[in-house]
Design a protein around this motif. Structure first.
Motif, mmCIF file in Angstrom:
data_model
loop_
_atom_site.group_PDB
_atom_site.id
_atom_site.type_symbol
_atom_site.label_atom_id
_atom_site.label_comp_id
_atom_site.label_asym_id
_atom_site.label_seq_id
_atom_site.Cartn_x
_atom_site.Cartn_y
_atom_site.Cartn_z
ATOM 1 N N MET A 69 0.873 -1.220 0.035
ATOM 2 C CA MET A 69 0.111 -0.104 -0.007
ATOM 3 C C MET A 69 0.967 1.355 -0.052
ATOM 4 O O MET A 69 0.511 2.342 -0.632
ATOM 5 C CB MET A 69 -0.860 -0.171 1.084
ATOM 6 C CG MET A 69 -1.944 -1.035 1.384
ATOM 7 S SD MET A 69 -3.251 -0.739 -0.073
ATOM 8 C CE MET A 69 -4.241 0.412 0.673
ATOM 9 N N PHE A 70 1.864 1.173 0.804
ATOM 10 C CA PHE A 70 2.847 2.426 0.832
ATOM 11 C C PHE A 70 3.454 2.459 -0.570
ATOM 12 O O PHE A 70 3.528 3.776 -1.020
ATOM 13 C CB PHE A 70 4.087 2.082 1.757
ATOM 14 C CG PHE A 70 3.563 2.449 3.101
ATOM 15 C CD1 PHE A 70 3.004 3.271 3.497
ATOM 16 C CD2 PHE A 70 3.969 1.443 4.126
ATOM 17 C CE1 PHE A 70 2.771 3.622 4.838
ATOM 18 C CE2 PHE A 70 3.716 1.266 5.501
ATOM 19 C CZ PHE A 70 3.208 2.577 5.852
ATOM 20 N N ARG A 71 3.697 1.558 -1.534
ATOM 21 C CA ARG A 71 4.187 1.800 -2.663
ATOM 22 C C ARG A 71 3.243 2.225 -3.709
ATOM 23 O O ARG A 71 3.366 3.005 -4.526
ATOM 24 C CB ARG A 71 4.826 0.522 -3.533
ATOM 25 C CG ARG A 71 5.849 -0.255 -2.392
ATOM 26 C CD ARG A 71 7.278 0.856 -2.777
ATOM 27 N NE ARG A 71 7.508 0.891 -4.025
ATOM 28 C CZ ARG A 71 8.363 1.885 -4.737
ATOM 29 N NH1 ARG A 71 8.681 2.789 -4.038
ATOM 30 N NH2 ARG A 71 8.714 1.831 -6.073
ATOM 31 N N LYS A 72 1.854 1.697 -3.484
ATOM 32 C CA LYS A 72 0.664 2.105 -4.507
ATOM 33 C C LYS A 72 0.387 3.400 -4.270
ATOM 34 O O LYS A 72 0.032 4.083 -5.312
ATOM 35 C CB LYS A 72 -0.256 1.067 -4.388
ATOM 36 C CG LYS A 72 -1.481 1.139 -5.202
ATOM 37 C CD LYS A 72 -2.493 0.050 -4.882
ATOM 38 C CE LYS A 72 -3.763 0.155 -5.670
ATOM 39 N NZ LYS A 72 -4.919 -0.623 -5.666
ATOM 40 N N TYR A 73 0.483 3.782 -3.102
ATOM 41 C CA TYR A 73 -0.064 5.147 -2.676
ATOM 42 C C TYR A 73 0.757 6.190 -2.353
ATOM 43 O O TYR A 73 0.578 7.052 -1.507
ATOM 44 C CB TYR A 73 -1.363 5.182 -1.466
ATOM 45 C CG TYR A 73 -2.324 4.416 -1.972
ATOM 46 C CD1 TYR A 73 -3.566 4.946 -2.490
ATOM 47 C CD2 TYR A 73 -2.746 2.806 -1.754
ATOM 48 C CE1 TYR A 73 -4.627 4.334 -2.848
ATOM 49 C CE2 TYR A 73 -3.851 2.310 -2.125
ATOM 50 C CZ TYR A 73 -4.791 2.874 -2.738
ATOM 51 O OH TYR A 73 -5.933 2.368 -2.960
ATOM 52 N N ARG A 74 2.118 5.838 -2.813
ATOM 53 C CA ARG A 74 3.199 6.817 -2.573
ATOM 54 C C ARG A 74 2.728 8.264 -2.931
ATOM 55 O O ARG A 74 2.124 8.486 -4.039
ATOM 56 C CB ARG A 74 4.490 6.595 -3.202
ATOM 57 C CG ARG A 74 4.434 6.470 -4.895
ATOM 58 C CD ARG A 74 5.595 5.786 -5.316
ATOM 59 N NE ARG A 74 5.774 5.791 -6.930
ATOM 60 C CZ ARG A 74 4.950 5.222 -7.351
ATOM 61 N NH1 ARG A 74 4.064 4.316 -7.111
ATOM 62 N NH2 ARG A 74 5.365 5.246 -8.911
ATOM 63 N N THR A 93 -2.569 3.704 6.390
ATOM 64 C CA THR A 93 -1.893 2.353 6.374
ATOM 65 C C THR A 93 -1.040 2.013 7.512
ATOM 66 O O THR A 93 -1.030 0.955 8.073
ATOM 67 C CB THR A 93 -1.133 2.204 4.877
ATOM 68 O OG1 THR A 93 -2.094 2.339 3.939
ATOM 69 C CG2 THR A 93 -0.483 0.791 5.002
ATOM 70 N N ALA A 94 -0.083 3.014 7.677
ATOM 71 C CA ALA A 94 0.695 2.985 8.969
ATOM 72 C C ALA A 94 -0.078 2.854 10.132
ATOM 73 O O ALA A 94 0.356 1.889 11.213
ATOM 74 C CB ALA A 94 1.687 4.186 9.098
#
Length: 514
Positions: free
Chosen positions: A219-224, A233-234
């Protein structure tokens, strides 16, 4: 990058294969001493008598061991049930503790090795697949052919994934004797955290937490570039790891009650059960704090936080069910049914579950203070029914196993009683809404496609109508995928929050008040 991703898929499948093959490893040998050590005092002699034909026999798989156990156990119980001698029937299922004690396997001898070979390799593979995936793409979310994916659009890969998840949940809840090797694999970690051997629930909690963590990285990569999505997400990763997994286990290590401080009634449906209340009251100041904390969350925390922030404060930032849906289930969010028929079913089913939870809890509390003089037997049966039908089948098997079939928020949308409670507050007494600028809407449909709660967001956006729905969890993905900035998550005055029904003409609107 493609090579790394393919290697990641291969490693994930290797880890999954090792995990799946564990039930077929080892031999099982039952002795009288093991029966006496792993059954209740009142059943020890009788169970030793019932299972005596198995003593000294070596079974090459848990399937043959469990089959022999059931044959001997049922030969005692079934005649008693037919004769209605209910007091003599042994209702406890000892297949899991006896299988766990009887197994001799390489997994039991080398738990850390198999943890690395299964979960460790699967995690590495998942990270290798997800980390490079969005590196070459610009920030932002697009459909990107999700309806052409065999995994993401009810293709054969999605069906296999769903079937595997459903089978895993069925075994976990009702046939744990088949996964004793997986449980033995987790025992060293459980001993470190709580000082106790692992159970199937510790195994489940570990896998659950790892799934949220690994897919959270995705999710971090997708929604950077989108701070809201990254913070959200965190948050779910933190609350699942700390509050749902580590803290309850550490509490047990410190001889305190197992307690998830973020779990709220009626989602935590057994909070007011007699054994829970007795545990709180017998645990001194810590137990009393847990009881008071839980009650304050129900009567003050939920209404107050939902008034200011909507149900997103819990469903999208704190809840473990929501955390799994937003991470592991994110690839399937587009499968949620947006039809009016589905919405009608949703409202009936979820509020029925809430009513059932309220009635069950009211009876439980009344029986507790009256010494179970009021419908005591009926209340116990209601507990069993709710635990089986709602707590296990709906929340577990359907809630997660149906991701590839019905989307990632099946439980949250149709079954969660806490979501229903939060939704009623959000709908009628909250500052939260999603505002729209209908004059800028180009009807691309991205918002509706990505809404995991089955809301046809585009219908509202085209009209410039604020979205105030009890089911909305405020995930904000509809706003993230909008190419024109039409949608915004806001907390504002309650006045005119619901009644505005604008008709869009160009960039302006005529507001009609019902």
């Amino acid at each position: 990058m493609k090579v790394i991703q393919k290697l990641g898929i291969l490693l994930f499948l290797v880890g999954l294969t090792v995990f799946t093959a564990m039930p077929f490893l080892g031999n099982y040998t039952l002795t009288e001493d093991l029966v006496l050590a792993n059954t209740k005092d009142i059943h020890q002699e009788k169970m030793a008598e019932i299972l005596s034909p198995m003593f000294g026999e070596t079974y090459t798989s848990n399937f043959s061991f469990i089959a022999a156990f059931k044959e001997n156990f049922n030969s005692y119980n079934d005649p008693l049930k037919e004769e209605s001698k209910w007091d003599e029937v042994i209702w406890d299922d000892y297949s899991f503790p006896l299988a766990q004690a009887s197994v001799a396997s390489p997994v039991r001898d080398n738990p850390w090795l198999f943890m690395v070979l299964s979960l460790g390799i699967a995690i590495l593979g998942g990270l290798m697949y997800n980390l490079p995936k969005y590196r070459e793409e610009p920030a932002g979310i697009k459909n990107n052919g999700i309806f052409h994916s065999s995994m993401k659009n009810r293709g054969w890969m999605g069906m296999i994934t769903g079937a595997y998840l459903i089978l895993f949940y069925i075994i976990l809840y009702w046939f744990p004797a088949y996964i004793v090797n997986q449980v033995w694999m987790m025992t060293p970690l459980s001993m470190i955290l709580s000082g106790n051997p692992a159970s199937q629930w510790f195994l489940y909690g570990t896998i659950y937490t790892l799934a949220i963590t690994v897919m959270g990285v995705r999710m971090f990569r997708k929604y950077r570039g989108n701070k809201y999505q990254q913070l959200r997400t965190a948050s779910v990763m933190f609350f699942q790891t700390a509050f749902a997994f580590l803290i309850p286990e550490i509490l047990v290590l410190l001889n305190q009650p197992y307690f998830d401080f973020k779990n709220i009634w009626p989602l935590d449906y057994d909070f007011f059960y007699d054994y829970q209340i007795d545990t709180f009251l017998s645990s001194g100041g810590v137990g009393m704090f847990m009881l008071i904390w839980g009650i304050l969350l129900i009567v003050i925390g939920v209404p107050a936080f939902t008034y200011f922030f909507g149900k997103r404060w819990y469903c999208s930032w704190v809840c473990g069910c929501g955390g799994l849906a937003e991470t592991l289930g994110d690839p399937y969010r587009q499968l949620s049914d947006k039809s009016l028929k589905a919405w009608k079913f949703e409202r009936v089913i979820i509020h029925s579950v809430l009513v059932l939870a309220v009635v069950m809890t009211a009876l439980t509390i009344a029986n507790y203070f009256s010494g179970f003089a009021l419908l005591g037997s009926a209340t116990n049966q209601l507990h069993s029914f709710y635990g089986f039908a709602i707590g296990s089948v709906f929340a577990g098997v359907v809630g997660t196993g149906f991701y590839p079939f019905m989307g990632n928020r099946v439980w949250c949308r149709f079954g969660c009683p806490l979501a229903a409670y939060l939704g009623m507050v959000q709908r009628f007494k909250s500052r939260f809404r999603i505002t729209t600028n209908g004059g800028q809407c180009i009807s691309c449909g991205n918002c509706s496609t990505h809404c995991e709660m089955g809301i046809d967001v585009r219908w509202y956006a085209q009209r410039g109508q604020e979205i105030v729905r009890s089911s909305c969890v405020g995930c904000g993905v509809c706003s993230s995928v909008c190419p024109r900035g039409v949608l915004n998550l806001e907390n504002g005055p309650e006045k005119n929050r619901i009644n505005e029904m604008p008709i869009i003409i160009g960039n302006d609107s005529i507001k009609i008040h019902a």
